[in-house]
Scaffold this active site. Structure first.
Site, PDB file in Angstrom:
ATOM      1  N   ARG A  26      22.824 -13.285  32.860  1.00 30.36           N
ATOM      2  CA  ARG A  26      23.497 -13.755  34.081  1.00 30.36           C
ATOM      3  C   ARG A  26      24.823 -14.395  33.699  1.00 30.36           C
ATOM      4  O   ARG A  26      24.944 -15.006  32.644  1.00 30.36           O
ATOM      5  CB  ARG A  26      22.584 -14.769  34.769  1.00 30.36           C
ATOM      6  CG  ARG A  26      23.030 -15.240  36.107  1.00 30.36           C
ATOM      7  CD  ARG A  26      21.962 -16.104  36.780  1.00 30.36           C
ATOM      8  NE  ARG A  26      20.832 -15.284  37.186  1.00 30.36           N
ATOM      9  CZ  ARG A  26      19.554 -15.635  37.064  1.00 30.36           C
ATOM     10  NH1 ARG A  26      19.234 -16.799  36.526  1.00 30.36           N
ATOM     11  NH2 ARG A  26      18.596 -14.833  37.463  1.00 30.36           N
ATOM     12  N   ASN A  90      16.584 -25.198  32.678  1.00 37.12           N
ATOM     13  CA  ASN A  90      16.299 -23.991  31.906  1.00 37.12           C
ATOM     14  C   ASN A  90      15.942 -24.360  30.477  1.00 37.12           C
ATOM     15  O   ASN A  90      16.715 -25.059  29.821  1.00 37.12           O
ATOM     16  CB  ASN A  90      17.541 -23.094  31.847  1.00 37.12           C
ATOM     17  CG  ASN A  90      18.002 -22.647  33.202  1.00 37.12           C
ATOM     18  OD1 ASN A  90      17.341 -21.860  33.854  1.00 37.12           O
ATOM     19  ND2 ASN A  90      19.150 -23.157  33.634  1.00 37.12           N
ATOM     20  N   ASP A 106      18.484 -17.816  27.246  1.00 34.80           N
ATOM     21  CA  ASP A 106      17.516 -18.282  28.237  1.00 34.80           C
ATOM     22  C   ASP A 106      16.112 -17.896  27.759  1.00 34.80           C
ATOM     23  O   ASP A 106      15.837 -16.723  27.539  1.00 34.80           O
ATOM     24  CB  ASP A 106      17.846 -17.618  29.581  1.00 34.80           C
ATOM     25  CG  ASP A 106      16.925 -18.055  30.697  1.00 34.80           C
ATOM     26  OD1 ASP A 106      15.693 -17.981  30.509  1.00 34.80           O
ATOM     27  OD2 ASP A 106      17.417 -18.441  31.761  1.00 34.80           O
ATOM     28  N   ASP A 108      13.255 -18.322  29.468  1.00 37.50           N
ATOM     29  CA  ASP A 108      12.362 -18.023  30.588  1.00 37.50           C
ATOM     30  C   ASP A 108      11.728 -19.247  31.249  1.00 37.50           C
ATOM     31  O   ASP A 108      11.709 -19.327  32.470  1.00 37.50           O
ATOM     32  CB  ASP A 108      11.235 -17.049  30.190  1.00 37.50           C
ATOM     33  CG  ASP A 108      11.731 -15.887  29.357  1.00 37.50           C
ATOM     34  OD1 ASP A 108      12.689 -15.226  29.782  1.00 37.50           O
ATOM     35  OD2 ASP A 108      11.181 -15.667  28.266  1.00 37.50           O
ATOM     36  N   ASP A 110      11.159 -22.678  32.987  1.00 34.70           N
ATOM     37  CA  ASP A 110      12.029 -23.539  33.782  1.00 34.70           C
ATOM     38  C   ASP A 110      11.206 -24.687  34.333  1.00 34.70           C
ATOM     39  O   ASP A 110      10.013 -24.534  34.597  1.00 34.70           O
ATOM     40  CB  ASP A 110      12.636 -22.760  34.960  1.00 34.70           C
ATOM     41  CG  ASP A 110      13.402 -21.529  34.511  1.00 34.70           C
ATOM     42  OD1 ASP A 110      14.372 -21.692  33.761  1.00 34.70           O
ATOM     43  OD2 ASP A 110      13.024 -20.419  34.909  1.00 34.70           O
ATOM     44  N   ASP A 123       7.695 -19.846  35.644  1.00 34.34           N
ATOM     45  CA  ASP A 123       7.903 -18.638  34.829  1.00 34.34           C
ATOM     46  C   ASP A 123       7.145 -18.636  33.502  1.00 34.34           C
ATOM     47  O   ASP A 123       7.598 -18.040  32.520  1.00 34.34           O
ATOM     48  CB  ASP A 123       9.398 -18.387  34.589  1.00 34.34           C
ATOM     49  CG  ASP A 123      10.167 -18.231  35.894  1.00 34.34           C
ATOM     50  OD1 ASP A 123       9.565 -17.738  36.868  1.00 34.34           O
ATOM     51  OD2 ASP A 123      11.344 -18.598  35.941  1.00 34.34           O
ATOM     52  N   GLU A 126       6.384 -15.027  32.596  1.00 27.05           N
ATOM     53  CA  GLU A 126       7.568 -14.352  32.064  1.00 27.05           C
ATOM     54  C   GLU A 126       7.801 -14.759  30.603  1.00 27.05           C
ATOM     55  O   GLU A 126       8.124 -13.920  29.760  1.00 27.05           O
ATOM     56  CB  GLU A 126       8.787 -14.700  32.918  1.00 27.05           C
ATOM     57  CG  GLU A 126      10.049 -13.983  32.521  1.00 27.05           C
ATOM     58  CD  GLU A 126      11.255 -14.378  33.375  1.00 27.05           C
ATOM     59  OE1 GLU A 126      12.360 -13.948  33.014  1.00 27.05           O
ATOM     60  OE2 GLU A 126      11.109 -15.116  34.371  1.00 27.05           O
TER      61      GLU A 126
END
Length: 181
Positions: A26, A90, A106, A108, A110, A123, A126
């Site tokens: 992102r 994050n 990142d 994953d 959070d 997450d 994830e």
């Protein structure tokens, strides 16, 4: 985190997050630098363009203060909303700043903090999926779990970006610098 030729107060930078495999995750355009030090960067963006890895684009809805520290494996986004302040934290590698952008990986996981103080770890699935796919090491897993505990301690004790004064001081500084632009 900073070097002599790095951004100064009032400059705008781009923020880029990557995944463990090196792929771009992102990008946030136009974050105003409010403070830099040897260890940390504080910035703010409002209605900034965000580009996802699949090319989708969207604009943030509210002002957000961002906090990055070179010794902690998390970064903190403070969202200033009409119903109160919320935080999106994050779990990520410490950020590095180069001429192109402020960059981090990142990982994953959070932590979301709602205006009423409720905390949620997000997450986890994830994190487990990506950990298996990209072979997160035992060291990375240990570091991230330790940093979740540090982050929760900061939240519970109103430390750093979670202090009442932080939002007032840094959002007011953003408004002041914005008027000068």
């Amino acid at each position: 985190m900073m070097n002599i030729s790095g951004p100064r107060e009032g400059d705008f930078i781009t923020i880029k997050s990557y995944k463990h495999d090196g792929s771009l995750h992102r990008t946030w355009r136009d974050t105003m630098v409010l403070k830099t030090s040897e260890n940390a960067l504080i910035g703010c963006n409002d209605h900034t363009l965000v580009t996802e890895s699949d090319g989708r684009r969207w604009i943030t809805r509210e002002p957000a203060l961002v906090y990055f520290h070179k010794h902690y494996w998390f970064n903190i986004v403070t969202m200033i909303r009409e119903n109160g302040v919320s935080y999106y934290c994050n779990l990520a590698s410490p950020a590095v700043l180069d001429k192109e952008a402020l960059k981090y990986i990142d990982y994953d996981l959070d932590v979301k903090v709602f205006p009423n103080g409720e905390k949620r770890l997000l997450d986890v699935d994830e994190y487990e999926d990506h950990g298996n796919k990209w072979h997160y090491s035992a060291d990375i897993d240990k570091i991230l779990k330790h940093n979740v505990r540090v982050l929760v301690d900061w939240i519970n004790n109103g430390k750093g970006p979670f202090s009442k004064e932080y939002v007032e001081i840094w959002y007011n500084r953003y408004l002041e610098l914005s008027r000068q632009q």
